[in-house]
Design an enzyme around this catalytic site. Structure first.
Site, PDB file in Angstrom:
ATOM      1  N   LYS A 215       1.042  -1.285   0.011  1.00  0.00           N
ATOM      2  CA  LYS A 215      -0.075  -0.156   0.145  1.00  0.00           C
ATOM      3  C   LYS A 215       1.019   1.477  -0.110  1.00  0.00           C
ATOM      4  O   LYS A 215       1.827   1.135   0.539  1.00  0.00           O
ATOM      5  CB  LYS A 215      -0.928   0.128   1.187  1.00  0.00           C
ATOM      6  CG  LYS A 215      -1.901   1.042   1.316  1.00  0.00           C
ATOM      7  CD  LYS A 215      -2.763   0.836   2.691  1.00  0.00           C
ATOM      8  CE  LYS A 215      -3.913   1.837   2.616  1.00  0.00           C
ATOM      9  NZ  LYS A 215      -4.874   1.623   4.066  1.00  0.00           N
TER      10      LYS A 215
ATOM     11  N   SER B 221      -9.621   1.364   2.703  1.00  0.00           N
ATOM     12  CA  SER B 221      -8.627   2.234   1.984  1.00  0.00           C
ATOM     13  C   SER B 221      -7.631   1.315   1.216  1.00  0.00           C
ATOM     14  O   SER B 221      -6.927   1.786   0.128  1.00  0.00           O
ATOM     15  CB  SER B 221      -7.975   3.215   2.769  1.00  0.00           C
ATOM     16  OG  SER B 221      -7.277   2.888   3.791  1.00  0.00           O
TER      17      SER B 221
ATOM     18  N   SER C 209      -9.576  -1.090   7.004  1.00  0.00           N
ATOM     19  CA  SER C 209      -9.097  -0.961   5.569  1.00  0.00           C
ATOM     20  C   SER C 209      -8.251  -2.096   5.143  1.00  0.00           C
ATOM     21  O   SER C 209      -8.013  -1.909   3.741  1.00  0.00           O
ATOM     22  CB  SER C 209      -8.301   0.365   5.519  1.00  0.00           C
ATOM     23  OG  SER C 209      -8.884   1.478   5.513  1.00  0.00           O
TER      24      SER C 209
END
Ligand code: GLN
Length: 491
Positions: free
Chosen positions: A80, A155, A179
């Site tokens: 990420k 996310s 997330s």
């Protein structure tokens, strides 16, 4: 064989790599080819590190040939874009950090390099990890590989979509309120948020510091355990990292769950959620029971109803403090057209941050301001203690708690962007684990049909602090008995 290399799990890849039936270069090329073939439709990546990945793969091939390969030697991983990678852009999905190239590696990145994993690239995300759909990415949305008109969740949606579309072998996400788990559920992959303190956040761009954890997003449970082995453990550079022993998590994968005590929590499987989604979770819990777990239904954790309110005070409060550092002076985007330092600072924050981030900063600043601190922030901390106690009591009677990850399957792009509160509700079942600091997983448990597309549904499993092993044990046994994790998105 070679055209299927991108479909391998990490443990399958390791077997082939160590027998020298496949090279790290071939595997890395296969992943880069898959990205080139599909990512214009998925949008999972913000940066693909083609050259450094191939160079790293060549080094790993040499290490393997010399018998020096680490636990993940030659395995392509994607991370990420909120984890600092030395020499590789780390944007956090924000214009504020669009050109930020960290001069250092975060803790988990160092661990991955030591283990020999090959860094393929940085995945798309909601700006500063605030969101549940990747629609708040400053650069581009991401699409769900199971239905391109739908969100991958967020996310860490780029990481989950990359795994579902075979654009990485394994991935890392971060989870402040869901997330990792929510996008894993929506993309039909395994996502694990470890106990708060299990994995060092050194080099993770801070969002809600009392909530943030880094964790694996993988194709199966064995890969999840492997990756946890690599990233877990004490690190002095993160004061919240806990010096406790790290077990070999793969030892939990016994296939045997006889006598495992599973509690089904009403608040995580309420009557008013989508009936098809509920049925998937019910069936999965029935399967655990069939495998020998002792299942008790009808458990209630009544303070769960305060989690959303509690989270949306604590997370924005901490975010407003953490994001104060983006002033255009030290690093990141800097607005220079003002007539004074103050105007430049205002301009930096006005143009550098997107709407959702500004909304969180305002919410947090308000909750922390004089006169309101006691009414909001302090009150939320008290509720947090109540939630923790409620979990403590439940874990005296149960090894694992089960419920849903998300109240709905993947929603349509644009469906919730006009109503922030609707978006916040997407995390209603995942927030409590962050508030209480306990480990939680999303495990592929089946599909529901929407508009002709099959959409994945995840089962959430929770355990007491530092008992990741019980979750892995339950998940692995379930996975052995079912075939959901082998279903591939119809790309
Ligand atoms: N969706 C939640 C939020 O917007 C959780 C995000 C996260 O876990 N990073 O805050």
């Amino acid at each position: 064989m070679s055209e299927e290399l991108h479909r391998l799990t990490a443990h399958e890849a390791r077997d082939l790599l160590s027998r020298r039936e496949v090279s790290a270069i071939e595997l890395t090329r296969a992943i880069l080819d898959q990205i080139a073939a599909v990512d214009d439709r998925i949008g999972a990546y913000l940066t693909v590190a083609n050259e450094t990945a191939l160079a790293q793969a060549a080094e790993e091939d040499e290490a393997i040939a010399n018998g020096e390969g680490g636990l993940l030697a030659g395995v392509p991983i994607s991370v990420k874009d909120n984890m600092c990678t030395k020499g590789v852009h780390t944007t956090c999905g924000s214009l504020m950090l669009e050109n930020f190239v960290p001069p250092y590696d975060g803790h988990v990145i160092g661990r991955l390099r030591d283990a020999g994993a090959v860094l393929i690239g940085k995945t798309n995300m909601d700006e500063f990890a605030m969101g549940s759909s990747v629609e708040h990415s400053a650069f581009k949305p991401a699409h769900n590989p199971w239905a391109l008109d739908r969100v991958p969740g967020g996310s860490s949606g780029g990481s989950a979509a990359a795994i579902a579309a075979d654009e990485a072998i394994i991935a890392l996400g971060s989870d402040t309120g869901g997330s990792i788990r929510q996008p894993a559920s929506l993309c039909g992959v395994v996502g694990f948020k470890p106990t708060y303190g299990r994995v060092s956040r050194y080099g993770l761009v801070a969002f809600g510091s009392s909530l943030d954890q880094i964790g694996p997003i993988t194709k199966d449970v064995r890969d999840c355990a492997l990756l946890l082995n690599v990233i877990s453990g004490h690190d002095e550079r993160d004061a919240t990292s806990v010096p406790v022993d790290v077990p070999d998590f793969t030892e939990a994968l016994t296939g045997d769950i006889k006598g495992l005590r599973v509690g089904v929590v009403d608040e995580y499987l309420p009557d008013n959620v989508d009936a098809d989604v509920r049925a998937v979770a019910e069936a999965a819990i029935g399967e655990l029971e069939g495998l020998g777990a002792t299942v008790e239904r009808g458990l209630s954790l009544p303070n769960t109803k305060y989690s959303l309110a509690c989270y949306y005070i604590i997370a924005p409060s901490e975010a407003s403090a953490n994001l104060a550092r983006y002033d255009g002076v030290k690093y990141g985007y800097s607005y220079q057209d003002g007539d004074s330092m103050w105007e430049n600072m205002d301009g930096t924050r006005q143009h550098g941050f997107g709407d959702e981030v500004k909304r969180r900063i305002m919410l947090g600043t308000y909750a922390l301001s004089t006169g309101y601190y006691d009414a909001y922030y302090l009150k939320a901390l008290k509720v947090r203690t109540l939630l923790r106690r409620e979990f403590d009591e439940a874990f005296e009677r149960f090894d694992v708690l089960a419920g849903l990850v998300s109240p709905t399957p993947a929603f349509l792009l644009g469906e919730k962007t006009d109503n922030p509160f609707e978006m916040y509700l997407a995390d209603i079942f995942t927030l409590p684990a962050n508030i209480a600091g306990i480990p939680g997983m999303s495990l592929p448990a089946g599909f529901v049909e929407r508009d002709g597309a099959l959409l994945p549904v995840g089962l959430q499993l929770l355990a007491k602090p530092f008992d990741e092993a019980s979750i892995l044990r339950a998940a692995h046994a379930y996975e052995q008995a079912t075939n959901w994790h082998n279903e591939r998105a119809p790309m």
